[in-house]
Enzyme design. Structure first.
Site, short mmCIF file in Angstrom:
data_model
loop_
_atom_site.label_atom_id
_atom_site.label_comp_id
_atom_site.label_asym_id
_atom_site.label_seq_id
_atom_site.Cartn_x
_atom_site.Cartn_y
_atom_site.Cartn_z
N MET A 1 43.06 31.57 42.09
CA MET A 1 43.41 32.57 41.08
C MET A 1 42.31 32.74 40.04
SD MET A 1 46.23 33.96 41.91
CE MET A 1 47.08 34.65 40.50
N GLY A 2 41.71 31.63 39.61
CA GLY A 2 40.59 31.73 38.66
C GLY A 2 39.48 32.56 39.25
N ASN B 1 51.87 28.72 37.27
CA ASN B 1 53.28 28.49 37.58
C ASN B 1 53.77 27.23 36.91
OD1 ASN B 1 53.69 30.75 39.17
ND2 ASN B 1 53.00 29.74 41.05
N LYS C 1 60.61 32.55 37.40
CA LYS C 1 59.63 32.32 38.48
C LYS C 1 59.64 30.84 38.87
CE LYS C 1 55.12 33.45 40.20
NZ LYS C 1 53.70 33.47 39.95
N ASN D 1 60.43 29.26 42.50
CA ASN D 1 59.53 28.30 43.15
C ASN D 1 60.23 26.98 43.40
OD1 ASN D 1 57.19 29.85 43.47
ND2 ASN D 1 56.61 29.57 41.34
N SER E 1 53.03 27.92 48.51
CA SER E 1 51.79 27.18 48.23
C SER E 1 51.98 25.67 48.27
CB SER E 1 51.24 27.58 46.85
OG SER E 1 52.20 27.30 45.86
P1 NAD Z 1 43.80 26.17 43.20
O1 NAD Z 1 44.30 24.92 43.83
O2 NAD Z 1 43.13 27.15 44.08
O3 NAD Z 1 42.80 25.78 42.02
C1 NAD Z 1 43.24 25.03 40.92
C2 NAD Z 1 42.18 24.02 40.55
O4 NAD Z 1 42.11 23.00 41.55
C3 NAD Z 1 40.78 24.59 40.41
O5 NAD Z 1 40.16 23.98 39.29
C4 NAD Z 1 40.11 24.18 41.70
O6 NAD Z 1 38.70 24.04 41.58
C5 NAD Z 1 40.75 22.81 41.94
N1 NAD Z 1 40.71 22.46 43.37
C6 NAD Z 1 41.17 23.17 44.41
N2 NAD Z 1 40.94 22.53 45.58
C7 NAD Z 1 40.29 21.39 45.25
C8 NAD Z 1 39.77 20.32 46.01
N3 NAD Z 1 39.86 20.29 47.35
N4 NAD Z 1 39.15 19.31 45.37
C9 NAD Z 1 39.05 19.33 44.01
N5 NAD Z 1 39.54 20.33 43.21
C10 NAD Z 1 40.14 21.34 43.84
O7 NAD Z 1 45.05 26.81 42.43
P2 NAD Z 1 45.45 28.35 42.30
O8 NAD Z 1 46.09 28.78 43.56
O9 NAD Z 1 44.31 29.11 41.76
O10 NAD Z 1 46.62 28.25 41.23
C11 NAD Z 1 46.39 28.12 39.83
C12 NAD Z 1 47.73 28.30 39.14
O11 NAD Z 1 48.22 29.64 39.39
C13 NAD Z 1 48.84 27.38 39.67
O12 NAD Z 1 49.74 27.09 38.64
C14 NAD Z 1 49.55 28.23 40.72
O13 NAD Z 1 50.87 27.81 40.97
C15 NAD Z 1 49.49 29.58 40.02
N6 NAD Z 1 49.57 30.74 40.91
C16 NAD Z 1 48.90 30.79 42.09
C17 NAD Z 1 48.98 31.92 42.87
C18 NAD Z 1 48.21 32.03 44.16
O14 NAD Z 1 48.42 33.01 44.89
N7 NAD Z 1 47.28 31.13 44.47
C19 NAD Z 1 49.77 33.01 42.45
C20 NAD Z 1 50.42 32.94 41.22
C21 NAD Z 1 50.32 31.80 40.44
#
Ligand code: NAD
Length: 311
Positions: free
Chosen positions: A11-12, A105, A187, A191, A260
């Site tokens: 998401m970032g 979330n 939400k 979840n 997820s």
């Molecule tokens: P993500 O797991 O992709 O990333 C979150 C963090 O974890 C980042 O800093 C990333 O660099 C780190 N990370 C990921 N994999 C890693 C690994 N293998 N080793 C070390 N660090 C790692 O999370 P996201 O999906 O971007 O979700 C962020 C927030 O947004 C959460 O609260 C999620 O529930 C919420 N969200 C996600 C989605 C979606 O579609 N992905 C949708 C709505 C809300």
């Protein structure tokens, strides 16, 4: 606008990509070294419906950001359990006029941010945008979405309006709402039903919905959410939440989708269970409200995390 995105996962990366394409000054802050290395050497690779583009966006460790740098907005996009540590790391760049937005979330993220930032600088909400993290520095867009958000306290209306304008210019479909907390709980409750049950039962949302016990399991989880929400004076509507969950079940909605948490478990990563069912179980316990169902689900998911991680 100068924007830092703290948490450069799926998401970032997506929000960073969309905002930087609209000519905002964006940097990504992350603690995962392999991710930073990939993004800084070959760019953030973004897959949109099978077509890739590369986003040359700067990505840094929190300690690499100069504390004298000024950001108008910091968007927190870690997982809920990484939020506190990330805020500790980026505290030096959170100045008096830096707004902090969370769309992650789970419940309790605002309380965590309040330890670091005055309430009037916090914006909270929910988003239906989605994205996947395929590997370090490589994300895939999910479908289109919206953002609903609200300042936790009034006082910085001008900054909030500017942020909404900038995010909308980038196509993020943002609206201000007056019920962000209710939306966050709704939400989280959705979840709390779909994520752990699909994970424990190893099934997609549609197949979970077809089981004869689904409705009873959902109602027991939601009844505890309602009792805890009432005790905390948080608006929560079981019927609305139930309808929202039922709307996910058809294949043409999200029936074929694995939540997820299922993906996190497959990847042997910790889940956000403590900020979903676990939050309600803890709050219930401290208020002497029985929350056995959510506590048991939390314990089962933690046990499963340990088993898949081989601990
Ligand atoms: P993500 O797991 O992709 O990333 C979150 C963090 O974890 C980042 O800093 C990333 O660099 C780190 N990370 C990921 N994999 C890693 C690994 N293998 N080793 C070390 N660090 C790692 O999370 P996201 O999906 O971007 O979700 C962020 C927030 O947004 C959460 O609260 C999620 O529930 C919420 N969200 C996600 C989605 C979606 O579609 N992905 C949708 C709505 C809300």
């Amino acid at each position: 606008m100068r924007i830092a995105i703290a948490g450069a996962g799926a998401m970032g990366g997506r929000f960073g990509d969309m905002l930087s394409h609209d000519n905002q000054e964006v940097i990504l802050i992350d603690r995962w070294e392999a991710n930073l290395k990939a993004i800084n050497t070959r760019g953030l690779i973004v897959n949109v419906s099978g077509t890739e583009h590369v986003d040359q966006i700067v990505a840094v460790q929190p300690a690499q950001v100069d504390p004298s740098e000024h950001f108008d907005l910091v968007i927190m996009f870690t997982k809920a359990m990484q939020l506190d540590a990330m805020l500790t790391d980026i505290k030096p760049i959170l100045h008096d006029d830096t707004m902090v937005l969370t769309l992650a979330n789970g419940i309790g993220n605002v309380e965590t941010i309040e330890k670091y930032v005055p309430k009037e600088n916090i914006i909270a909400g929910v988003t239906t945008w989605s994205a996947g993290l395929d590997s370090a520095g490589y994300i895939s867009y999910g479908g289109e979405g919206i953002v609903q958000m609200q300042a936790v306290e009034t006082g910085k209306a001008n900054q909030v309006d500017q942020i909404v304008e900038v995010m909308n210019s980038a196509g993020l479909n943002v609206t201000l709402t007056d019920d962000a907390i209710e939306a966050i709980w709704r939400k989280a409750a959705l979840n709390a039903v779909l994520n752990p049950l699909c994970t424990l039962l190893n099934c997609n949302i549609g197949n979970l919905g077809k089981t004869t016990t689904f409705s009873a399991m959902m109602d027991e989880i939601l009844a505890e959410f309602q009792q805890v929400a009432d005790a905390m004076h948080v608006p929560f509507d079981v019927t609305k939440t139930r309808n929202l969950i039922l709307a996910q079940l058809p294949d043409e909605a999200n029936g074929t989708h694995y939540p997820s948490m299922h993906q996190d478990m497959l990847s042997k990563r910790p889940t956000e269970i403590d900020y979903l069912n676990g939050y309600v179980a803890r709050q219930g316990e401290s208020r002497h409200i029985p929350t056995m169902v959510n506590r048991l689900i939390t314990q089962e998911i933690h046990a499963m995390e340990q088993l898949v991680q081989g601990n």
